[in-house]
Design an enzyme around this catalytic site. Structure first.
Site, PDB file in Angstrom:
ATOM      1  N   HIS A 151       0.625  -1.362   0.076  1.00  0.00           N
ATOM      2  CA  HIS A 151       0.178   0.071  -0.396  1.00  0.00           C
ATOM      3  C   HIS A 151       0.898   1.143  -0.209  1.00  0.00           C
ATOM      4  CE1 HIS A 151      -3.071  -3.108   0.967  1.00  0.00           C
ATOM      5  NE2 HIS A 151      -2.368  -3.457   2.344  1.00  0.00           N
ATOM      6  N   SER A 272      14.599  23.279 -14.377  1.00  0.00           N
ATOM      7  CA  SER A 272      13.484  24.074 -14.114  1.00  0.00           C
ATOM      8  C   SER A 272      14.464  25.171 -14.725  1.00  0.00           C
ATOM      9  CB  SER A 272      12.467  24.159 -13.458  1.00  0.00           C
ATOM     10  OG  SER A 272      11.851  25.238 -13.217  1.00  0.00           O
ATOM     11  N   LYS A 278      16.014  22.859  -9.199  1.00  0.00           N
ATOM     12  CA  LYS A 278      14.958  21.833  -9.594  1.00  0.00           C
ATOM     13  C   LYS A 278      16.155  20.559 -10.005  1.00  0.00           C
ATOM     14  CE  LYS A 278      11.595  20.334  -9.175  1.00  0.00           C
ATOM     15  NZ  LYS A 278      10.390  20.787  -9.093  1.00  0.00           N
ATOM     16  N   GLU A 285       9.404   9.974 -16.225  1.00  0.00           N
ATOM     17  CA  GLU A 285       7.872  10.361 -16.733  1.00  0.00           C
ATOM     18  C   GLU A 285       7.748  10.014 -18.301  1.00  0.00           C
ATOM     19  OE1 GLU A 285       7.632  14.014 -13.763  1.00  0.00           O
ATOM     20  OE2 GLU A 285       8.907  14.729 -15.037  1.00  0.00           O
TER      21      GLU A 285
END
Ligand code: ARG
Length: 489
Positions: A151, A272, A278, A285
């Site tokens: 979970h 970024s 970042k 992704e």
């Protein structure tokens, strides 16, 4: 070229653009030429075409093969007609004999089977490399403690090796599925002609042999009408894509500050345009999203096939680029994933400290069952109560005392429980827990070492199979081209 008989007149350019497969067919050109060479040799050996014609056909085909400058125009419909037209330009009228006892229907099925087997080999090699990376990372991390999850909540201690091996075995099954499919892909459909074979005395097995196939497709209608030789690898690729995507998702999570388990290498990260701090896992992704295409492609492919009457229908053409897309998505994803994994840094301290979160509660309950004669349900309730009271009192797992355990037992069962400090500490230690997990397939270093050996052996066997298959095709092409050169003189 075909229109001067039945149709008369020029083809409508919009119709030609709409129906042509020529853009995709660039991927088939090499196979089409080799297939035509094998077919021509067979026509010669069978006396269906005379020696002189076969020699000039082969000379022309070899020329096109070497130059690789064929113009693929929509008006020509497909690669098969483009090659034939060019052959006429090269050698004149004898070119008209090549299509004896052959149809574009068996020709395209042949080209696609050759493409599919090449692509299965390519994607298998990318996967073998990824498996090798996972395995060598696992070999180095047999004692690297980390939490295992259910979970997405910390559950029980495991090791990085054991976790990576879980992915290893799943991907190994995907590789096996692809290799199983290969046996059904590597059969020659040539000789099926349009659908009902031919009255010429051809030799299908000779052509199959020349092109490195393991045999021929039995039934001539099936040979031109079926595309499960694409759908089956596509299904295997869809499953493989699911597994790649799950790994990508985990690595994304692990690279967050919240987890802090993984540091991606700079060259395989983005930043970024506004937030200077970042470091983003963009490739992972993209992978997570792009893998969806392998699933969509399979669905499209199945839908294209589901209502087609036998035998050939032009609908089949729509499946080819989709199938290739699945191969390309998965091959490139497996390849970059291997690079990401082998260049990332794992934060072992973070992984270890994440285990200090009552992950050994099951261990303590098991101990109470073994040593104190409680049922597992009683033990489960007592330890659950202990954890609840510790959390309430903000007491860490390292600070839990035998008295707290006894109090929990008193509350749950009405009787206290005697356990020494040493015993309690041992039960709650992630290291001790790990050592005790020795059942087959579990995370203890001992069990993982055995598993690593089996993994290494399975990997070697599959790697040898892929290599053998690749070599067989390469050698067939080499001998075929040598034979062509010999005949051309
Ligand atoms: N481009 C076609 C395909 O991919 C080749 C076969 C054409 N056959 C035909 N009967 N029109 O399926």
């Amino acid at each position: 070229m075909l229109r001067e008989g039945r149709l008369g007149g020029e083809v409508d350019p919009e119709f030609a653009r709409y129906t042509s497969s020529i853009a995709f067919d660039a991927h088939l050109l090499e196979y089409d030429l080799l297939g035509s060479m094998a077919h021509a040799i067979m026509l010669g050996r069978r006396g269906i075409a005379d020696e002189e014609d076969v020699r000039s056909i082969l000379r022309g085909l070899l020329e096109i093969y070497r130059k690789r400058d064929l113009k693929l125009e929509h008006e020509l419909e497909d690669v098969h007609l483009a090659v034939e037209k060019r052959l006429f330009q090269e050698i004149g009228g004898a070119a008209g004999k090549l299509h004896t006892a052959r149809s574009r229907n068996d020709q395209v099925a042949l080209d696609l089977r050759m493409l599919a087997r090449d692509r299965i080999i390519r994607v298998s090699k990318a996967l073998l490399h990824l498996l090798e990376v996972l395995l060598s990372l696992a070999e180095k991390n047999v004692r690297t403690l980390m939490p295992g999850y259910t979970h997405l909540q910390r559950a029980q201690p495991t090791t990085l090796a054991h976790h990576l091996l879980a992915h290893f075995w799943a991907l190994l099954r995907d590789l096996e599925r692809l290799q199983n499919a290969y046996a059904r892909v590597n059969l020659s459909p040539l000789g099926a002609c349009a659908l009902a074979g031919t009255g010429f005395e051809i030799d299908r097995r000779l052509v199959a042999e020349l092109l490195g196939f393991d045999g021929v497709v039995e039934n001539s209608q099936d040979a031109v009408a079926s595309r499960d030789f694409l759908l089956e690898p596509m299904a295997a690729l869809a499953l493989l894509a699911v597994n790649l995507s799950r790994i990508a998702e985990e690595l994304i999570l692990w690279s967050t500050t919240e987890f802090g388990f993984l540091e991606l290498s700079d060259e395989l990260s983005s930043t970024s345009s506004i937030m200077p701090q970042k470091k983003n896992p963009d490739a992972l992704e993209i992978m997570r999203a792009r893998c969806a295409r392998a699933m969509g492609n399979l669905t499209s492919g199945l839908a294209i096939m589901k209502a087609l009457p036998l035998a050939y229908n032009r609908d089949l053409q729509e499946l080819s680029p989709i199938a290739l897309d699945s191969f390309e998505v998965v091959e490139s994803s497996a390849s970059i994933l291997a690079r990401i994994l082998s260049t990332s840094g794992f934060n072992r301290e973070r992984m270890r400290s994440a285990c200090e979160d009552f992950l050994t509660a099951t261990e303590l309950a098991d101990y109470l069952v073994r040593e104190k004669g409680l049922t597992f349900r009683e033990a489960h309730r007592i330890v659950g109560r202990l954890v609840a009271s510790a959390l309430k009192a903000r007491v860490s797992v390292a600070e839990v005392t035998p008295e707290m355990l006894s109090r929990a037992a008193q509350e749950v069962t009405g009787s206290p429980l005697e356990l020494g400090e040493q015993e309690l500490r041992r039960c709650l230690s992630p290291e001790e827990s790990l050592l005790s997990r020795r059942s087959e397939g579990s995370p203890s270093p001992e069990a993982v070492e055995r598993s690593l050996q089996r993994a290494r052996q399975a990997l070697e066997e599959l790697s040898a199979l892929v290599e053998k298959r690749e070599r067989r095709v390469r050698e067939a092409f080499k001998s075929l081209l040598e034979e062509v050169e010999r005949l051309v003189g």
